[in-house]
Design a protein around this motif. Structure first.
Motif, PDB file in Angstrom:
ATOM      1  N   HIS A  96       0.094   0.245   7.473  1.00 25.81           N
ATOM      2  CA  HIS A  96      -1.123   0.576   7.542  1.00 25.81           C
ATOM      3  C   HIS A  96      -1.436   1.630   6.396  1.00 25.81           C
ATOM      4  O   HIS A  96      -0.558   2.435   5.931  1.00 25.81           O
ATOM      5  CB  HIS A  96      -1.558   1.102   8.836  1.00 25.81           C
ATOM      6  CG  HIS A  96      -3.261   0.949   9.061  1.00 25.81           C
ATOM      7  ND1 HIS A  96      -3.911  -0.305   9.159  1.00 25.81           N
ATOM      8  CD2 HIS A  96      -4.227   1.721   9.009  1.00 25.81           C
ATOM      9  CE1 HIS A  96      -5.290  -0.188   9.199  1.00 25.81           C
ATOM     10  NE2 HIS A  96      -5.243   1.078   9.183  1.00 25.81           N
ATOM     11  N   THR A  97      -2.733   1.667   5.904  1.00 23.07           N
ATOM     12  CA  THR A  97      -2.840   2.770   4.739  1.00 23.07           C
ATOM     13  C   THR A  97      -3.351   3.932   5.778  1.00 23.07           C
ATOM     14  O   THR A  97      -4.451   4.368   5.823  1.00 23.07           O
ATOM     15  CB  THR A  97      -4.384   2.301   4.029  1.00 23.07           C
ATOM     16  OG1 THR A  97      -5.384   2.125   4.664  1.00 23.07           O
ATOM     17  CG2 THR A  97      -3.795   1.273   3.079  1.00 23.07           C
ATOM     18  N   SER A  98      -2.174   4.757   5.766  1.00 20.33           N
ATOM     19  CA  SER A  98      -2.468   6.019   6.794  1.00 20.33           C
ATOM     20  C   SER A  98      -1.963   7.494   6.412  1.00 20.33           C
ATOM     21  O   SER A  98      -1.585   8.100   7.232  1.00 20.33           O
ATOM     22  CB  SER A  98      -1.764   5.382   8.147  1.00 20.33           C
ATOM     23  OG  SER A  98      -0.398   5.344   8.006  1.00 20.33           O
ATOM     24  N   PRO A  99      -1.832   7.638   5.169  1.00 18.65           N
ATOM     25  CA  PRO A  99      -1.360   9.073   4.597  1.00 18.65           C
ATOM     26  C   PRO A  99      -2.239  10.180   5.284  1.00 18.65           C
ATOM     27  O   PRO A  99      -1.567  11.321   5.492  1.00 18.65           O
ATOM     28  CB  PRO A  99      -1.111   8.879   3.131  1.00 18.65           C
ATOM     29  CG  PRO A  99      -2.175   7.737   2.889  1.00 18.65           C
ATOM     30  CD  PRO A  99      -2.030   6.748   3.753  1.00 18.65           C
ATOM     31  N   ARG A 168     -13.408  -7.852   2.635  1.00 23.33           N
ATOM     32  CA  ARG A 168     -12.228  -8.103   3.483  1.00 23.33           C
ATOM     33  C   ARG A 168     -11.092  -7.711   2.817  1.00 23.33           C
ATOM     34  O   ARG A 168     -10.466  -7.739   1.894  1.00 23.33           O
ATOM     35  CB  ARG A 168     -12.133  -9.655   3.655  1.00 23.33           C
ATOM     36  CG  ARG A 168     -12.922 -10.127   4.581  1.00 23.33           C
ATOM     37  CD  ARG A 168     -12.876 -11.658   4.770  1.00 23.33           C
ATOM     38  NE  ARG A 168     -12.804 -12.480   3.650  1.00 23.33           N
ATOM     39  CZ  ARG A 168     -13.963 -12.773   3.089  1.00 23.33           C
ATOM     40  NH1 ARG A 168     -15.096 -12.695   3.712  1.00 23.33           N
ATOM     41  NH2 ARG A 168     -13.548 -13.737   2.062  1.00 23.33           N
ATOM     42  N   ASP A 169     -10.535  -6.485   3.370  1.00 22.50           N
ATOM     43  CA  ASP A 169      -9.289  -5.639   3.225  1.00 22.50           C
ATOM     44  C   ASP A 169      -8.082  -5.803   4.160  1.00 22.50           C
ATOM     45  O   ASP A 169      -8.264  -5.038   5.020  1.00 22.50           O
ATOM     46  CB  ASP A 169      -9.450  -4.122   2.485  1.00 22.50           C
ATOM     47  CG  ASP A 169      -8.398  -3.628   1.972  1.00 22.50           C
ATOM     48  OD1 ASP A 169      -7.305  -4.167   2.188  1.00 22.50           O
ATOM     49  OD2 ASP A 169      -8.667  -2.340   1.595  1.00 22.50           O
ATOM     50  N   TYR A 170      -7.459  -6.910   3.825  1.00 22.45           N
ATOM     51  CA  TYR A 170      -6.360  -7.091   4.951  1.00 22.45           C
ATOM     52  C   TYR A 170      -5.235  -6.244   5.004  1.00 22.45           C
ATOM     53  O   TYR A 170      -4.359  -6.433   6.004  1.00 22.45           O
ATOM     54  CB  TYR A 170      -5.992  -8.532   4.882  1.00 22.45           C
ATOM     55  CG  TYR A 170      -7.002  -9.621   5.347  1.00 22.45           C
ATOM     56  CD1 TYR A 170      -7.520  -9.691   6.793  1.00 22.45           C
ATOM     57  CD2 TYR A 170      -7.827 -10.756   4.518  1.00 22.45           C
ATOM     58  CE1 TYR A 170      -8.607 -10.546   7.194  1.00 22.45           C
ATOM     59  CE2 TYR A 170      -8.694 -11.391   5.291  1.00 22.45           C
ATOM     60  CZ  TYR A 170      -8.930 -11.201   6.282  1.00 22.45           C
ATOM     61  OH  TYR A 170     -10.024 -12.086   6.846  1.00 22.45           O
ATOM     62  N   ASN A 171      -5.188  -5.301   3.951  1.00 20.00           N
ATOM     63  CA  ASN A 171      -4.277  -4.395   4.141  1.00 20.00           C
ATOM     64  C   ASN A 171      -4.412  -3.185   5.165  1.00 20.00           C
ATOM     65  O   ASN A 171      -3.350  -2.650   5.637  1.00 20.00           O
ATOM     66  CB  ASN A 171      -4.467  -3.425   2.876  1.00 20.00           C
ATOM     67  CG  ASN A 171      -3.775  -4.476   1.646  1.00 20.00           C
ATOM     68  OD1 ASN A 171      -2.769  -4.594   1.396  1.00 20.00           O
ATOM     69  ND2 ASN A 171      -4.881  -4.382   0.683  1.00 20.00           N
ATOM     70  N   LEU A 172      -5.471  -3.485   5.832  1.00 21.21           N
ATOM     71  CA  LEU A 172      -6.078  -2.573   7.150  1.00 21.21           C
ATOM     72  C   LEU A 172      -5.569  -3.277   8.411  1.00 21.21           C
ATOM     73  O   LEU A 172      -5.781  -2.785   9.427  1.00 21.21           O
ATOM     74  CB  LEU A 172      -7.310  -2.295   7.065  1.00 21.21           C
ATOM     75  CG  LEU A 172      -7.986  -1.214   5.789  1.00 21.21           C
ATOM     76  CD1 LEU A 172      -9.116  -0.997   5.975  1.00 21.21           C
ATOM     77  CD2 LEU A 172      -7.001  -0.071   5.775  1.00 21.21           C
ATOM     78  N   CYS A 173      -5.537  -4.804   8.291  1.00 21.08           N
ATOM     79  CA  CYS A 173      -5.402  -5.602   9.430  1.00 21.08           C
ATOM     80  C   CYS A 173      -4.041  -5.193  10.317  1.00 21.08           C
ATOM     81  O   CYS A 173      -3.110  -5.239   9.648  1.00 21.08           O
ATOM     82  CB  CYS A 173      -5.342  -6.842   9.222  1.00 21.08           C
ATOM     83  SG  CYS A 173      -5.368  -8.233  10.193  1.00 21.08           S
TER      84      CYS A 173
END
Length: 817
Positions: A96-99, A168-173
């Motif tokens: 996930h994009t979590s830094p 829709r940004d499925y990098n967050l899915c």
């Protein structure tokens, strides 16, 4: 029905036989966390966050799809369960994009930057439009997770914004499946599904089609039920969470969907269905179109009268007096009123009453079809119309036009008096309409009183109804005209729904609203209505893009043919670019140039409308305007040991500075920072002109954990003597570095990125406080003393136009993509 008795965390709980463990626990006041579960969806058991320990069963069980049984003994929060949940959350975060979650500066960042940055792809929490309500982020906070301990993988799935209304940004899915299940429940034939297998598994459409090609009805349920920010409403996404909701109905078509408006600071920021049940299903009109009509920049918000010397904006009372004076001489069959078929019955009746009893005329026309134009007889000389409904040939005979309207049209432009019309949903306490607008009932009644008419009890009652409309939670729902001219309540309307409606087929979406073509108001509807877009014709210039590529998510290198500018570029300077003649004038730091090829290179980060316009260009496109070089270059001389630090777009900007400082005989230490490893770029090029290169990431996924400030402190601790520091990046990053170097006593120059309009010192928009002086960044900078800058003031000024920036973001997907 016999009750079931079980024990949860030592508490005796009474449950129904058809309940799951998580439902029984919730009723007993015991909260079990979850991500994929939803009370209006069938149990899924996909995320496994809701695991519990049930005596007599092996391992852990998912409480969302395990049904209660007599005598069950359940534990929900043992150390083993908590550890298991934490590990699941960490696994989700690693993909996930979590830094931001593990960043050393998270609390300080949230203090100084409470609003998310308006980027394209979401690359961290600070750039996520859903950051305030993200369910994954809430669990991270609840379980005190500040270190993932796993490799961070970014899938770099392309951002999908080819469809109207949705991003829709499925990098967050996180593959919770809520969107798929709610689509199945509402439409019985889901338009999205799980596709691919293994690590490539994701949500999507068949053959990666656009949603407009799948038959999607754009009800928005998938957006509203999304656990993270993977799916978002393009119009509403940057406003944040609403502070109140208002139950209302949609008047775009005869179905009259019953739904909630989302309201923040008395402005409509979106809509949502009352629930995810069949009976509350809403169509594209209520979910996406109507909310944008309220706040449309094209909306009429003032009253106007036509005088001999032109059109004049006037107070409400003057408009009423002018309209009444104009109508006094046109009583009888010379007068007519025109209203839309789907208007409130009360509006139609008050116009009929006014026409008959005040104007002594029988000519009250109700437009029966959405695109009808009324042909008036030659005897008609004066009209009151509530929209653009009059045939243009009939206008030739009219001597007086009183228009009550929401949006400009040929009719409103021809009007002798133009009244700003309040939409029916705006009456009541929850939503404040434009201050100079009024309802049909109020306008007509005031004109009648000004003409000396005696208002009968029905008109008075209509006014009272209009004032109270929607002020309570629908204890009395108004009735609307249907297509046949009769009346029906909302409950009846669902039963009498025509065979074709936008609830069942998007092609049946009305094309007109109060006589206005909807695609002219909302360009996003052009694809749905199969309208070819007329391309904007931009004057061809010499500023041709010779190369364009996305180097890391949201960051693009753009190389422009500009030989005269390239000849004069120096490190630290900037240019001002405009994509087309209507674009903003935006400053971009020069990242490199090539005199031989006559090119200038920029690093552009997508953070708003203007930068989005830039990054949507391709090689071969041209810019309308490209001016520079501007600003003072960096003072290049022999300092000794120099640190050049860059973050985000600043990583590209420090390259020419490093190069020229190296040529001048300095020992150059370069430090580049990013939130995480997948946002690093240009390391090799910067290393070429550096004696030492340090890399820092906020999540510690590569190099030093932290930023440029931590790296400089580390160098000082290692005994490195630093004579000068140059920093390029966002204001927050440069503030942190300046605080570090000030404590270490190292001179620091920072490249400011204040709001700028003119770029030549004329407008004053870029002013900033440096010590006891006011400096203008465009002519005094851009590099100024970081130890003397009032950073708080600068960041407040940078956020001054946040709301205007949100409103300016394009909603038309053909512009977004």
């Amino acid at each position: 029905m016999d009750k079931i008795i079980l024990t949860i965390d030592g508490k005796i709980v009474e449950a129904n036989p058809d309940e799951t463990v998580i439902e029984a626990a919730k009723r007993a006041g015991i909260i079990i966390p979850y991500l994929c579960n939803h009370e209006e969806l069938e149990p899924f058991g996909g995320c496994r966050i809701c695991i519990v320990e049930i005596e007599g069963m092996k391992g852990f069980q998912t409480s969302c799809n395990t049904f209660v049984k007599n005598g069950m003994s359940i534990k929900t929060n043992t150390p083993e369960i908590i550890s298991y949940r934490k590990n699941i959350i960490k696994l989700l975060l690693s993909n996930h994009t979590s830094p931001c979650i593990v960043c050393l500066h998270r609390e300080l960042c949230e203090k100084y930057r409470p609003k998310p940055t308006k980027t394209g792809k979401t690359i961290r929490c600070n750039t996520c439009s859903n950051t305030d309500i993200c369910e994954l982020k809430k669990l991270v906070k609840e379980y005190n997770i500040d270190d993932i301990g796993l490799p961070v993988i970014y899938n770099n799935i392309p951002l999908e914004r080819r469809d109207p209304f949705m991003d829709r940004d499925y990098n967050l899915c996180i593959l919770c499946g809520r969107c798929v299940r709610v689509c199945q429940n509402l439409h019985k034939k889901p338009f999205i599904a799980f596709i691919n297998r293994g690590r490539a598994a994701r949500i999507g459409t068949a053959f990666y089609q656009d949603h407009t090609e799948t038959g999607c009805l754009f009800c928005g349920a998938c957006v509203d039920i999304c656990t993270t920010g993977a799916l978002s409403d393009r119009y509403a996404k940057w406003y944040g969470k609403e502070d109140k909701i208002k139950e209302t109905i949609c008047d775009l078509c005869s179905i009259n969907c019953d739904f909630y408006l989302r309201i923040k600071d008395n402005k409509v920021i979106g809509a949502m269905a009352k629930s995810f049940k069949q009976e509350h299903k809403i169509c594209i009109g209520a979910r996406f179109i109507l909310p944008q009509l309220f706040e449309s920049p094209k909306r009429i918000t003032s009253n106007y009268i036509k005088l001999q010397d032109g059109i004049r904006k006037v107070p409400w009372t003057d408009a009423v007096k002018h309209a009444a004076a104009k109508l006094l001489n046109y009583k009888g069959n010379q007068f007519a009123t025109i209203i839309y078929y789907n208007a409130l019955i009360e509006e139609i009746d008050i116009l009929k009453n006014f026409t008959k009893n005040v104007m002594n005329s029988e000519n009250c026309h109700v437009v029966e079809k959405q695109d009808d134009k009324i042909k008036l007889n030659q005897e008609t000389k004066a009209v009151i119309t509530t929209g653009d409904y009059i045939d243009k040939d009939s206008l030739k005979n009219l001597e007086v036009i009183i228009a009550l309207d929401v949006f400009p049209s040929f009719m409103s432009e021809s009007a002798d008096v133009l009244f700003a019309l309040t939409l029916p949903q705006e009456t009541g306490e929850a939503l404040v309409p434009p201050p100079d607008s009024n309802t049909v009932s109020r306008i007509i009644c005031d004109i009648a009183k000004e003409m000396g008419a005696q208002l009968d009890s029905y008109i008075v009652r209509s006014v009272q109804f209009a004032q109270n409309f929607n002020s309570t939670i629908w204890r009395q729902k108004p009735s609307y005209r249907n297509l046949a001219g009769g009346t029906a309540t909302l409950e009846d309307r669902r039963q009498e729904m025509p065979l074709s409606s936008p609830l069942e087929d998007i092609k049946d979406l009305p094309r007109y609203y109060r006589g206005h073509y909807l695609a002219d108001i909302l360009g996003a509807l052009r694809t749905i209505m199969k309208i070819e877009r007329q391309e904007d014709i931009t004057k061809k210039t010499e500023f041709k893009i010779v190369e364009k590529q996305e180097i890391v998510p949201n960051f693009h290198t753009i190389t422009i043919q500009a030989p005269d500018i390239a000849k004069k570029c120096k490190p630290g300077q900037f240019v001002i670019a405009m994509v087309n003649d209507k674009s903003e004038r935006i400053p971009y730091t020069i990242a490199d140039w090539n005199v031989e090829h006559g090119t200038v290179t920029l690093i552009v980060q997508e953070v708003g409308r203007s930068s989005r316009e830039m990054v949507m260009l391709s090689a071969g496109d041209t810019l309308a305007h490209f001016v520079g070089p501007l600003g003072n270059p960096v003072s290049i001389k022999r300092y000794g040991t120099v640190v050049c630090g860059g973050g985000c777009f600043g990583v590209g900007a420090i390259l020419p500075i490093c190069r020229e400082l190296k040529k001048a005989g300095n020992r150059v230490i370069s430090i580049i920072e990013a939130s995480t490893h997948y946002l690093l770029y240009r390391e090799d090029k910067i290393a070429e002109y550096s004696d030492k290169l340090l890399i820092a990431t906020k999540d510690g996924s590569y190099g030093i954990k932290g930023g440029v400030g931590e790296a400089i402190t580390l160098l000082a601790e290692q005994g490195e003597t630093i004579d000068q520091v140059f920093i390029v990046g966002c204001a927050f990053m440069m503030m942190l570095v300046s605080e570090s170097t000030k404590n270490l006593g190292i001179p620091t120059m920072t490249a400011l990125n204040s709001i700028m309009m003119d770029g030549t010192g004329m407008c004053g928009a870029c002013r900033v406080s440096v010590g006891d002086q006011t400096k203008f960044v465009c002519v005094d900078g851009t590099f100024l003393d970081g130890h003397k800058i009032n950073w708080l003031e600068l960041m407040q000024r940078l956020n001054a136009y946040n709301l205007e920036e949100i409103k300016s973001l394009p909603q038309d997907h053909s512009i977004c993509h």
